[in-house]
Design an enzyme around this catalytic site. Sequence first.
Site, PDB file in Angstrom:
ATOM      1  N   HIS A 196      -2.898 -13.047  -0.953  1.00  0.00           N
ATOM      2  CA  HIS A 196      -4.038 -13.119   0.139  1.00  0.00           C
ATOM      3  C   HIS A 196      -5.241 -12.727  -0.486  1.00  0.00           C
ATOM      4  O   HIS A 196      -6.264 -12.474   0.114  1.00  0.00           O
ATOM      5  CB  HIS A 196      -3.555 -12.301   1.251  1.00  0.00           C
ATOM      6  CG  HIS A 196      -3.492 -10.803   0.941  1.00  0.00           C
ATOM      7  ND1 HIS A 196      -2.304 -10.040   0.638  1.00  0.00           N
ATOM      8  CD2 HIS A 196      -4.187  -9.689   1.822  1.00  0.00           C
ATOM      9  CE1 HIS A 196      -2.650  -8.784   0.712  1.00  0.00           C
ATOM     10  NE2 HIS A 196      -3.821  -8.536   1.352  1.00  0.00           N
ATOM     11  N   LYS A 256       0.796  -1.153  -0.095  1.00  0.00           N
ATOM     12  CA  LYS A 256      -0.238  -0.100   0.080  1.00  0.00           C
ATOM     13  C   LYS A 256       0.814   1.308   0.019  1.00  0.00           C
ATOM     14  O   LYS A 256       0.394   2.469  -0.274  1.00  0.00           O
ATOM     15  CB  LYS A 256      -1.100   0.218   1.210  1.00  0.00           C
ATOM     16  CG  LYS A 256      -2.099  -0.816   1.171  1.00  0.00           C
ATOM     17  CD  LYS A 256      -3.119  -0.812   2.166  1.00  0.00           C
ATOM     18  CE  LYS A 256      -4.111  -1.881   2.086  1.00  0.00           C
ATOM     19  NZ  LYS A 256      -5.061  -1.792   3.399  1.00  0.00           N
TER      20      LYS A 256
END
Length: 529
Positions: free
Chosen positions: A443, A387
């Site tokens: 994920h 991120k």
Amino acid sequence: MSEHSDDDESWLDEEADCIDDPKKIINKWRILIVDDELDVHAVTRLALKNITFKDQDIEIISAYSGQEGFDVLARDPDICMVLLDVVMETENAGLVLAQRIRHELKNDLVRIILRTGQPGQAPEQKIIVDYDINDYKLKTELTAQKMFTCVISSLRAYEGLKTIEANRRGLDKILQAVNNLYQLDSLKDLATGVLTQISTILDFGTEGVLCVMRPSNANEQATPLVIATIGQSITLQEQKLLPDSHPWTASILQVFKERKNLLSPLVDVFSIVAAHGQQFAVAFAPARPLTALECNLLDIFCDRIAAAFDNLEMFELLKTTQEATVIALADLAESRDATTGGHVRRVCRLTEAIAKELVNMGKLSSHPHSNFMAFVGIASILHDVGKVGIPDAVLLKPGQHTPEERVIMQGHALIGETVLARASASVPGISSLSIGAEIAGGHHEHFDGNGYPRGLKGEAIPLSARIVAVVDVFDALLHSRPYKKPWPLPEVISYIKERSGTQFDPDVINALFHFLETEQPDWIIAEGH
């Protein structure tokens, strides 16, 4: 010590200086007579009557054929010596038995003395060359005096071979034990393993305790702390400090002070001093006094274990450094999204818990448990490290993302995987970085193949990523986000359950639910939920 009356045979009588155990391991020296003549048995028993060697009596066993002798030896591998007739049921029955003892029974320790009344049947030089025997005698030359000398010299040779064999087996056990112990990655596990292996090396049950000398806090003087116990001493495990009232405490403190072993009727205590200076003491109460051989083996074992404790200390230091680095990276990513709060730390704890549940369920058979379990929790902290590459306008947007923004946001999976994979390339083997790369990139994959970034399906998705996929969504739904309010726990459980086999791995979901039901952890929901 022989009770034979001849003074000129005193050289045969030596003290067993190397064995200081008053209780002998061998109670009697067992000698087998294999001969088809009853008189030979009677005469031999008479000649060996009242002879002892090193305070141990001689027990004589009789067999009357080669096959009967073989059966006795097959049942009783502790026979020290065989007085073997050559000619019995066949002209070479004794020679056949000698071969079978060495080759079929693999018994290289028993001393074999061939005896014959017909020397022409088996020429001495050929027998000595062709057969693994220890002496060759004519029955007519074995007087009582020569029989005594032959037996005592054979028993002495047997004892020496047994000592060598016991040393070899003991060292084999030590090598195996140390190899196993070096694979343990916690001080408690290592200490428990040391006690278990000592019990194995000594070949008899024992109770014991392993202590480390250190202060329980910064302001206290160093005291013995109980790390592990075995046997009846297991009750000490409930106490952090070794009680002053315990009968072993004085001996353990003496060993810590003097840094040398202490053997006493009450307890045996061995000192282990690691290179980094930490002191350990292994105290145990064996069922019988230790022999000198066992003491030597334990000395060797403790020397090797000192290195294992040093390795563990270094491993813990490296692990702590690695964890600090990982947390710093996660904090960097998390600092750009303050609303996630303690998300990554809860993900770490829950990932470790699910991994343990999967081990108990037998679902980790294809993974190297120790490495996977050591790193998967800390690696899960890095699941959203990508991120840092997402623009604030997209990452911190309070509402729903547009399709274009969603594509940008989804890019964090590959960004994180790429950064971590590049970093892990310089670290050989499995590490928090290599597993972190799996998690970061996988994920958001779905068990049915409808996820991103690669559309992986089923077990093609790394197990670490399958675990964090469940944990990440579970924690995100339980807590507030810029675009949503927290959900009640029953609704989160229902959501996860509905996606079993589609978005999530069913085994991981089962492990999560079992953990929630059995442990009922209160930390899964943060304050302000």
